[in-house]
Design a protein around this motif. Structure first.
Motif, PDB file in Angstrom:
ATOM      1  N   UNK A 205       0.854  -1.200   0.000  1.00 59.18           N
ATOM      2  CA  UNK A 205       0.000   0.000   0.000  1.00 59.18           C
ATOM      3  C   UNK A 205       0.882   1.239   0.000  1.00 59.18           C
ATOM      4  N   UNK A 206       0.320   2.336  -0.506  1.00 54.76           N
ATOM      5  CA  UNK A 206       1.061   3.602  -0.567  1.00 54.76           C
ATOM      6  C   UNK A 206       1.483   4.125   0.802  1.00 54.76           C
ATOM      7  N   UNK A 207       0.899   3.596   1.871  1.00 56.38           N
ATOM      8  CA  UNK A 207       1.263   4.075   3.211  1.00 56.38           C
ATOM      9  C   UNK A 207       2.444   3.305   3.814  1.00 56.38           C
ATOM     10  N   UNK A 208       3.009   2.379   3.049  1.00 58.57           N
ATOM     11  CA  UNK A 208       4.204   1.686   3.542  1.00 58.57           C
ATOM     12  C   UNK A 208       5.421   2.609   3.397  1.00 58.57           C
ATOM     13  N   UNK A 209       6.493   2.270   4.097  1.00 56.67           N
ATOM     14  CA  UNK A 209       7.708   3.080   3.975  1.00 56.67           C
ATOM     15  C   UNK A 209       8.259   2.964   2.548  1.00 56.67           C
TER      16      UNK A 209
ATOM     17  N   UNK B 238       1.301  -9.310   1.678  1.00 52.10           N
ATOM     18  CA  UNK B 238       0.561  -8.060   1.660  1.00 52.10           C
ATOM     19  C   UNK B 238       1.226  -7.087   2.619  1.00 52.10           C
ATOM     20  N   UNK B 239       1.966  -6.141   2.060  1.00 52.68           N
ATOM     21  CA  UNK B 239       2.588  -5.120   2.906  1.00 52.68           C
ATOM     22  C   UNK B 239       1.573  -4.000   3.087  1.00 52.68           C
ATOM     23  N   UNK B 240       0.801  -4.170   4.121  1.00 51.82           N
ATOM     24  CA  UNK B 240      -0.276  -3.238   4.441  1.00 51.82           C
ATOM     25  C   UNK B 240      -0.769  -3.647   5.805  1.00 51.82           C
ATOM     26  N   UNK B 241      -2.069  -3.474   6.045  1.00 52.32           N
ATOM     27  CA  UNK B 241      -2.597  -3.837   7.363  1.00 52.32           C
ATOM     28  C   UNK B 241      -3.476  -5.080   7.261  1.00 52.32           C
ATOM     29  N   UNK B 242      -3.914  -5.551   8.438  1.00 49.23           N
ATOM     30  CA  UNK B 242      -4.549  -6.864   8.556  1.00 49.23           C
ATOM     31  C   UNK B 242      -5.749  -7.026   7.614  1.00 49.23           C
ATOM     32  N   UNK B 243      -6.630  -5.989   7.555  1.00 50.91           N
ATOM     33  CA  UNK B 243      -7.833  -6.181   6.732  1.00 50.91           C
ATOM     34  C   UNK B 243      -7.464  -6.349   5.259  1.00 50.91           C
ATOM     35  N   UNK B 244      -6.348  -5.786   4.838  1.00 53.71           N
ATOM     36  CA  UNK B 244      -5.929  -5.934   3.437  1.00 53.71           C
ATOM     37  C   UNK B 244      -5.495  -7.377   3.173  1.00 53.71           C
TER      38      UNK B 244
ATOM     39  N   UNK C  57       0.525 -13.655   3.508  1.00 53.12           N
ATOM     40  CA  UNK C  57       1.374 -13.237   4.630  1.00 53.12           C
ATOM     41  C   UNK C  57       1.310 -11.729   4.806  1.00 53.12           C
ATOM     42  N   UNK C  58       1.420 -11.290   6.063  1.00 54.13           N
ATOM     43  CA  UNK C  58       1.563  -9.859   6.375  1.00 54.13           C
ATOM     44  C   UNK C  58       2.797  -9.768   7.273  1.00 54.13           C
ATOM     45  N   UNK C  59       3.744  -8.875   6.974  1.00 52.54           N
ATOM     46  CA  UNK C  59       4.993  -8.884   7.738  1.00 52.54           C
ATOM     47  C   UNK C  59       4.803  -8.751   9.253  1.00 52.54           C
ATOM     48  N   UNK C  60       3.812  -7.966   9.685  1.00 52.19           N
ATOM     49  CA  UNK C  60       3.548  -7.849  11.127  1.00 52.19           C
ATOM     50  C   UNK C  60       2.051  -7.996  11.341  1.00 52.19           C
ATOM     51  N   UNK C  61       1.674  -9.081  11.998  1.00 52.20           N
ATOM     52  CA  UNK C  61       0.248  -9.374  12.206  1.00 52.20           C
ATOM     53  C   UNK C  61      -0.435  -8.344  13.112  1.00 52.20           C
ATOM     54  N   UNK C  62       0.358  -7.562  13.844  1.00 48.10           N
ATOM     55  CA  UNK C  62      -0.228  -6.530  14.705  1.00 48.10           C
ATOM     56  C   UNK C  62      -0.598  -5.265  13.929  1.00 48.10           C
ATOM     57  N   UNK C  63      -0.339  -5.283  12.625  1.00 44.93           N
ATOM     58  CA  UNK C  63      -0.688  -4.112  11.813  1.00 44.93           C
ATOM     59  C   UNK C  63      -2.206  -4.079  11.636  1.00 44.93           C
TER      60      UNK C  63
ATOM     61  N   UNK D   8       5.242  -2.582   9.683  1.00 44.80           N
ATOM     62  CA  UNK D   8       5.953  -3.402   8.690  1.00 44.80           C
ATOM     63  C   UNK D   8       7.300  -2.752   8.379  1.00 44.80           C
ATOM     64  N   UNK D   9       8.337  -3.579   8.349  1.00 46.63           N
ATOM     65  CA  UNK D   9       9.682  -3.085   8.027  1.00 46.63           C
ATOM     66  C   UNK D   9      10.309  -4.033   7.007  1.00 46.63           C
ATOM     67  N   UNK D  10      11.411  -3.613   6.425  1.00 44.68           N
ATOM     68  CA  UNK D  10      12.131  -4.471   5.470  1.00 44.68           C
ATOM     69  C   UNK D  10      12.593  -5.765   6.148  1.00 44.68           C
TER      70      UNK D  10
END
Ligand code: 13P
Ligand code: SF4
Length: 311
Positions: free
Chosen positions: A21-25, A55-61, A75-81, A269-271
Motif C-alpha cells: 500500500x502507498x502508506x508503507x515506507x 501483503x505489505x499493508x494492514x490486517x484487513x488488506x 502473509x503480512x509482515x507484522x500481524x499486529x498491523x 511493517x519493516x524491510x
C-alpha cells in the motif's frame, strides 16, 4: 546481508508476489511488485498466479486477499498491523445495526474485518464508493459503515441519506485545519488535496478529494507545482518519484509533537520483517471458512461493479 537482494531472491524461490500500500515506507514500496491503493491491492490479489501473496499493508488488506484467494498463502509482515477504523466497527455491533434496519442494502468500506464483510451486501473502497453508491437505484435505502467521514462525504455529493456507522480513522481525523490554512496562506499556489476519510471542514477547503491512487494521479496531471497532502504521508514517496520537480507538503497534525500523519499500524511493517516473513512463510493470515465464504460475495460484487464501471 543485502536485504533488498535477499527479499528478491526469496520472492523468486517461493513464487511470491509482494503487494504494498502507498502508506508503507519508501523502501518497502520500492521492493514491491505492485504498489497501490486498497482497490488496486484487491484487484491484483484476485488476478495473481503467485503461490504466496505478501501483503505489505494492514490486517484487513491481508484478509481481503485471503478471502479472494483461499488456496494461496497470504502473509503480512507484522500481524499486529491493525486499523483504528476497522477496530471502530466490532462485528457483533455492526450485525445488530444491520438487523435493526432489515430493508437496507449494506455497504461496507473495505477497512473492516472479514466478519463485518460477512454481513455486508457490497464492499467499497475510497476509489469506487461514490460510483458504486450512484449505481444503486435512488430509492434503495442504504447503510454505510464504518467511516462516518467518507459516508458523510458520499451523502453530500450524491444527495443520498445513507445511515452511517459512527467510526473513523485516527490518522485522517487528526489533521489541523488551522495549520493547513496557515500553510495555504504561506504558499497560496499550493493545492490542498485530501483523502475522504478526513473531516468535512477540511474536505470543504480542498481542491481535490480522492483515494490515495486518485490523489497521486491528480498530482501528476495537475499543472500545479506544490501540494498540501492531507492523507498518510507515505504516499508522498510515490508522488515525489512521479513528479520529482513538484513540492509536496505533508498536512500537519493537530499535535505537533507526534508524527500522527503516519499510520502507526502501517509503519509496523519493516524491510527486516518483510524478509523474515518471506523466509519463514509466517505470519500467515487465516480466515474462518464460514466467514470467508460469506465475505467473498460482497468483495466479488465490488470487483465486478468496478470492472463494469472501468475503475
Ligand atoms: P485507500 O487505499 O482506498 O486510499 O484508503 C486509504 C486507507 O486508509 C487505507 O487504510
Ligand atoms: Fe486504518 Fe487509518 Fe491506518 Fe488506513 S491510515 S490503515 S484507515 S488506521
Amino acid at each position: 546481508m543485502n536485504l533488498i537482494e535477499s527479499i528478491k531472491r526469496l520472492r523468486k524461490e517461493k513464487n511470491a508476489v509482494i503487494l504494498a500500500h502507498y502508506y508503507q515506507t519508501g523502501d518497502i514500496q520500492d521492493v514491491a511488485d505492485f504498489v497501490g491503493d486498497s482497490l488496486a491491492l484487491a484487484q491484483w490479489a484476485s488476478k495473481t498466479t503467485a503461490d504466496v501473496i505478501v501483503l505489505c499493508g494492514v490486517h484487513f488488506m491481508g484478509e481481503t486477499a485471503k478471502i479472494l484467494c483461499p488456496d494461496k498463502k497470504v502473509l503480512v509482515p507484522d500481524l499486529n498491523a491493525g486499523c483504528s477504523l476497522a477496530d471502530s466497527c466490532p462485528a457483533e455491533d455492526f450485525a445488530a445495526f444491520v438487523a435493526a434496519n432489515p430493508h437496507h442494502t449494506v455497504i461496507s468500506y473495505v477497512n473492516t474485518t472479514a466478519a463485518v464483510k460477512a454481513v455486508t451486501d457490497i464492499v467499497v473502497t475510497s476509489a469506487n464508493a461514490r460510483r458504486i453508491v450512484e449505481s444503486l437505484p435512488a430509492d434503495t435505502p442504504l447503510i454505510f459503515g464504518p467511516d462516518r467521514n467518507l459516508g458523510n462525504y458520499i451523502n453530500s455529493i450524491t444527495g443520498r441519506q445513507m445511515l452511517l456507522w459512527n467510526g473513523a480513522c485516527h490518522v485522517h481525523e487528526q489533521f489541523s485545519l488551522e495549520k493547513i490554512l496557515a500553510l495555504k496562506a504561506q504558499f497560496p499556489d499550493a493545492g490542498i488535496i485530501t483523502h475522504p476519510e478526513c473531516k468535512q471542514p477540511l474536505i470543504e477547503v480542498s481542491e481535490f478529494v480522492g483515494s490515495t491512487a486518485a490523489l497521486l494521479k491528480y498530482t501528476i496531471d495537475s499543472p500545479k507545482q506544490r501540494f498540501i497532502v492531507a492523507t498518510e504521508s507515505g504516499v508522498i514517496h510515490e508522488m515525489q518519484k512521479r513528479s520529482p520537480l513538484k513540492d509536496f507538503i505533508p498536512a500537519p497534525p493537530n499535535d505537533s509533537s507526534c508524527a500522527c500523519n503516519e499510520c502507526s499500524f502501517m509503519r509496523l511493517n519493516t524491510m527486516e520483517k518483510l524478509y523474515e516473513c518471506l523466509k519463514n512463510e509466517s505470519p500467515e493470515i487465516l480466515v474462518d471458512k464460514e466467514i470467508r465464504e460469506k465475505a467473498l460475495k460482497p468483495v466479488i460484487r465490488m470487483l465486478e461493479i468496478s470492472e463494469r464501471l472501468g475503475l
